[in-house]
Design a protein around this motif. Structure first.
Motif, PDB file in Angstrom:
ATOM      1  N   ALA A  67       0.859  -1.256  -0.032  1.00 14.06           N
ATOM      2  CA  ALA A  67       0.107  -0.006   0.157  1.00 14.06           C
ATOM      3  C   ALA A  67       0.981   1.159  -0.038  1.00 14.06           C
ATOM      4  O   ALA A  67       0.575   2.005  -0.531  1.00 14.06           O
ATOM      5  CB  ALA A  67      -0.959  -0.094   1.267  1.00 14.06           C
ATOM      6  N   ALA A  68       1.840   1.245   0.638  1.00  9.75           N
ATOM      7  CA  ALA A  68       2.827   2.522   0.640  1.00  9.75           C
ATOM      8  C   ALA A  68       3.886   2.490  -0.162  1.00  9.75           C
ATOM      9  O   ALA A  68       4.259   3.525  -0.514  1.00  9.75           O
ATOM     10  CB  ALA A  68       3.511   2.551   2.160  1.00  9.75           C
ATOM     11  N   ASP A  69       4.442   1.418  -0.856  1.00 10.09           N
ATOM     12  CA  ASP A  69       5.375   1.355  -1.680  1.00 10.09           C
ATOM     13  C   ASP A  69       6.463   2.143  -1.225  1.00 10.09           C
ATOM     14  O   ASP A  69       7.210   3.011  -2.001  1.00 10.09           O
ATOM     15  CB  ASP A  69       4.683   1.605  -2.916  1.00 10.09           C
ATOM     16  N   PRO A  70       7.010   2.093  -0.235  1.00 11.53           N
ATOM     17  CA  PRO A  70       8.313   2.844   0.380  1.00 11.53           C
ATOM     18  C   PRO A  70       9.528   2.530  -0.101  1.00 11.53           C
ATOM     19  O   PRO A  70       9.952   1.161  -0.345  1.00 11.53           O
ATOM     20  CB  PRO A  70       8.081   2.872   1.829  1.00 11.53           C
ATOM     21  N   GLN A  71      10.574   3.090   0.027  1.00  9.34           N
ATOM     22  CA  GLN A  71      11.887   2.896  -0.514  1.00  9.34           C
ATOM     23  C   GLN A  71      12.595   3.183   0.679  1.00  9.34           C
ATOM     24  O   GLN A  71      13.933   2.597   0.910  1.00  9.34           O
ATOM     25  CB  GLN A  71      12.501   3.401  -1.739  1.00  9.34           C
ATOM     26  N   CYS A  72      12.250   4.197   1.417  1.00 10.99           N
ATOM     27  CA  CYS A  72      12.832   4.414   2.669  1.00 10.99           C
ATOM     28  C   CYS A  72      12.116   4.459   3.980  1.00 10.99           C
ATOM     29  O   CYS A  72      10.969   4.905   3.762  1.00 10.99           O
ATOM     30  CB  CYS A  72      13.350   6.180   2.377  1.00 10.99           C
ATOM     31  N   LEU A  73      12.569   3.905   5.093  1.00 15.22           N
ATOM     32  CA  LEU A  73      11.568   3.762   5.976  1.00 15.22           C
ATOM     33  C   LEU A  73      12.219   4.715   7.250  1.00 15.22           C
ATOM     34  O   LEU A  73      13.379   4.393   7.486  1.00 15.22           O
ATOM     35  CB  LEU A  73      11.722   2.380   6.683  1.00 15.22           C
ATOM     36  N   ILE A  74      11.563   5.695   7.640  1.00 14.99           N
ATOM     37  CA  ILE A  74      11.882   6.467   8.489  1.00 14.99           C
ATOM     38  C   ILE A  74      11.263   6.249  10.085  1.00 14.99           C
ATOM     39  O   ILE A  74      10.033   6.362  10.220  1.00 14.99           O
ATOM     40  CB  ILE A  74      11.663   8.204   8.510  1.00 14.99           C
ATOM     41  N   GLU A  75      11.867   5.806  11.061  1.00 12.70           N
ATOM     42  CA  GLU A  75      11.247   5.461  12.180  1.00 12.70           C
ATOM     43  C   GLU A  75      11.456   6.524  13.215  1.00 12.70           C
ATOM     44  O   GLU A  75      12.611   6.546  13.820  1.00 12.70           O
ATOM     45  CB  GLU A  75      11.695   3.902  12.587  1.00 12.70           C
ATOM     46  N   LEU A  76      10.581   6.930  13.880  1.00  5.98           N
ATOM     47  CA  LEU A  76      10.542   7.655  15.089  1.00  5.98           C
ATOM     48  C   LEU A  76      10.418   6.986  16.465  1.00  5.98           C
ATOM     49  O   LEU A  76       9.792   6.256  16.782  1.00  5.98           O
ATOM     50  CB  LEU A  76       9.274   8.671  15.056  1.00  5.98           C
ATOM     51  N   GLY A  77      11.689   7.294  17.117  1.00 11.34           N
ATOM     52  CA  GLY A  77      11.695   6.272  18.191  1.00 11.34           C
ATOM     53  C   GLY A  77      12.030   4.934  18.040  1.00 11.34           C
ATOM     54  O   GLY A  77      11.326   4.102  18.329  1.00 11.34           O
ATOM     55  N   SER A  78      13.174   4.472  17.367  1.00  6.81           N
ATOM     56  CA  SER A  78      13.439   3.378  16.831  1.00  6.81           C
ATOM     57  C   SER A  78      13.885   2.422  17.760  1.00  6.81           C
ATOM     58  O   SER A  78      13.512   1.182  17.749  1.00  6.81           O
ATOM     59  CB  SER A  78      14.399   3.334  15.656  1.00  6.81           C
ATOM     60  N   GLY A  79      14.476   2.740  18.920  1.00  8.73           N
ATOM     61  CA  GLY A  79      15.052   1.921  19.811  1.00  8.73           C
ATOM     62  C   GLY A  79      15.670   0.649  19.040  1.00  8.73           C
ATOM     63  O   GLY A  79      16.563   0.922  18.253  1.00  8.73           O
ATOM     64  N   SER A  80      15.569  -0.438  19.558  1.00 10.24           N
ATOM     65  CA  SER A  80      16.403  -1.687  19.099  1.00 10.24           C
ATOM     66  C   SER A  80      15.613  -2.210  17.673  1.00 10.24           C
ATOM     67  O   SER A  80      16.284  -2.988  17.160  1.00 10.24           O
ATOM     68  CB  SER A  80      16.211  -2.975  19.957  1.00 10.24           C
ATOM     69  N   ALA A  81      14.526  -1.461  16.993  1.00  8.97           N
ATOM     70  CA  ALA A  81      14.189  -1.856  15.688  1.00  8.97           C
ATOM     71  C   ALA A  81      13.630  -3.080  15.928  1.00  8.97           C
ATOM     72  O   ALA A  81      13.534  -3.775  14.590  1.00  8.97           O
ATOM     73  CB  ALA A  81      15.062  -1.584  14.830  1.00  8.97           C
ATOM     74  N   SER A  82      12.987  -3.620  16.710  1.00  7.04           N
ATOM     75  CA  SER A  82      12.769  -5.112  16.953  1.00  7.04           C
ATOM     76  C   SER A  82      11.568  -5.286  15.900  1.00  7.04           C
ATOM     77  O   SER A  82      11.309  -6.433  15.082  1.00  7.04           O
ATOM     78  CB  SER A  82      12.722  -5.633  18.272  1.00  7.04           C
ATOM     79  N   LYS A  83      10.609  -4.347  15.790  1.00  5.61           N
ATOM     80  CA  LYS A  83       9.268  -4.607  15.073  1.00  5.61           C
ATOM     81  C   LYS A  83       9.582  -4.174  13.708  1.00  5.61           C
ATOM     82  O   LYS A  83       8.919  -4.544  12.798  1.00  5.61           O
ATOM     83  CB  LYS A  83       8.210  -3.739  15.507  1.00  5.61           C
TER      84      LYS A  83
END
Ligand code: AVJ
Length: 342
Positions: free
Chosen positions: A95-111
């Motif tokens: 649905a989003a078709d992203p090339q770049c993922l920007i995660e706010l408050g990423s921490g250990s990025a487990s999800k």
């Protein structure tokens, strides 16, 4: 070379780890030197109804206690959000078709891995931008991720995303901002609309926002999630007092306060407080402040707003955003929703 241009430089093939990972420090001096904390605590402890911002929960012990919370039997949000991601990552990426993922408050990025993996499968994985205040975690995560995804560039940004959102560098790709975990629930309605509006103003026509929100449900289940039988949430809540004792030379007695968390049905949110068990005078020496607490007085330490599909849509509409799609679990406990600029 200035950082803006370094950030915009196109990645090369077969990059070495040093070229694949870039960590930019954009944390403002006022966050580093404690002046944000001093201002917030002064304001919060001198108000008629006292309160402290939840972001100060997360020192080393607080972050560890939050990790423990996410594993409690009563605390479903983390597990359920992860299960929705596992089920729907492909659909989200389609649905989003992203090339770049920007995660706010990423921490250990487990999800996040689930999303990166779906982007990889779709052949569109390009850049991951973890935005977090912890350099250690961001670096460690970046190194793990590039060994898992050889084509990935990690461009970490160290900052407090609430203060520095507009200072994030711009990237010329289709971007999906991710704000997971239900952390948007920490904002009351005016703050939520203000924050989502700021995100809306950053979104280009091809960009999207993926937002995690806990959903309104049976109050008993909601209240149990914030009043666990092992008492971890109570320790987490009181830990903010230890942070003030250490950072501001205060003398809070943690045993003189009690953890409170109740569902406020009218405002559809869990209200988390510390109740003073005695008449007491607390000194915050770094602020030259004496703070009286009456027996039975309550101080707010956190809000955790809960949503419905309707209230999510309304929040988006009031922020210049538009719901694209919403995914939930079979019991409708938690939602991930995708939005774009309206
Ligand atoms: C990290 C803000 C999503 O609101 O559920 C958990 C924090 N506080 N237990 C939440 C929290 C007490 C959590 N968020």
């Amino acid at each position: 070379m200035d950082v803006e241009r370094a950030a915009a430089a196109p990645p090369t093939e077969n990059a070495s780890p040093a070229e694949q990972i870039q960590i930019e420090d954009r944390l403002q001096d006022s966050a580093k030197d404690g002046s944000d904390l001093r201002r917030d605590v002064l304001e919060g402890l001198t108000a008629e109804f006292k309160g402290l911002p939840p972001k100060y929960f997360y020192d080393e012990l607080g972050s560890e206690l939050f990790e423990q919370i996410t594993e409690l039997p009563e605390y479903y949000p983390t597990r359920v959000e992860r299960s929705i991601l596992a089920e729907q990552a492909e659909a989200i990426v389609a649905a989003a078709d992203p090339q770049c993922l920007i995660e706010l408050g990423s921490g250990s990025a487990s999800k996040t891995r689930v999303l990166l993996s779906a982007m990889h499968e779709a052949g569109s994985l390009h850049t991951y931008v973890p935005v977090d205040i912890s350099e250690e975690i961001t670096r460690a995560t970046a190194h793990e991720l590039i060994s898992e995804y050889p084509e990935l560039r990690v461009h970490g940004v160290l900052c407090d995303f609430e203060n520095d959102l507009e200072r994030l560098p711009a990237w010329g790709q289709r971007r999906m901002f991710a704000f997971l975990g239900g952390t948007i629930g920490n904002f009351d309605r005016p703050k939520r609309i203000a924050f989502l509006s700021r995100i809306a103003s950053l979104l280009g026509p091809m960009d999207t926002l993926l937002l995690g929100t806990d959903l309104v449900k049976d109050p008993e289940r909601l209240e149990a999630a914030y009043n666990d039988s092992a008492g971890v949430t109570s320790r987490f809540n009181k830990n903010v007092l230890s942070v003030l004792n250490r950072e501001l030379d205060a003398d809070f007695d943690l045993d003189a306060f009690e953890h409170l968390a109740f569902y406020d049905d009218e405002n559809e949110r869990i209200d988390i407080r510390l109740l003073s068990l005695a008449d007491q005078l607390v000194h915050v020496r770094a602020l030259g402040l004496e703070v009286p607490f009456a027996e039975g007085e309550e101080m707010r330490t956190e809000l955790s707003c809960k949503f419905t599909r309707q209230s999510i849509e309304r929040s988006y509409a009031e922020s210049g955003l538009e719901l694209v799609e919403l995914w939930t679990d079979p019991e409708q406990q938690f939602a991930l929703s995708l939005a774009r600029g309206a």
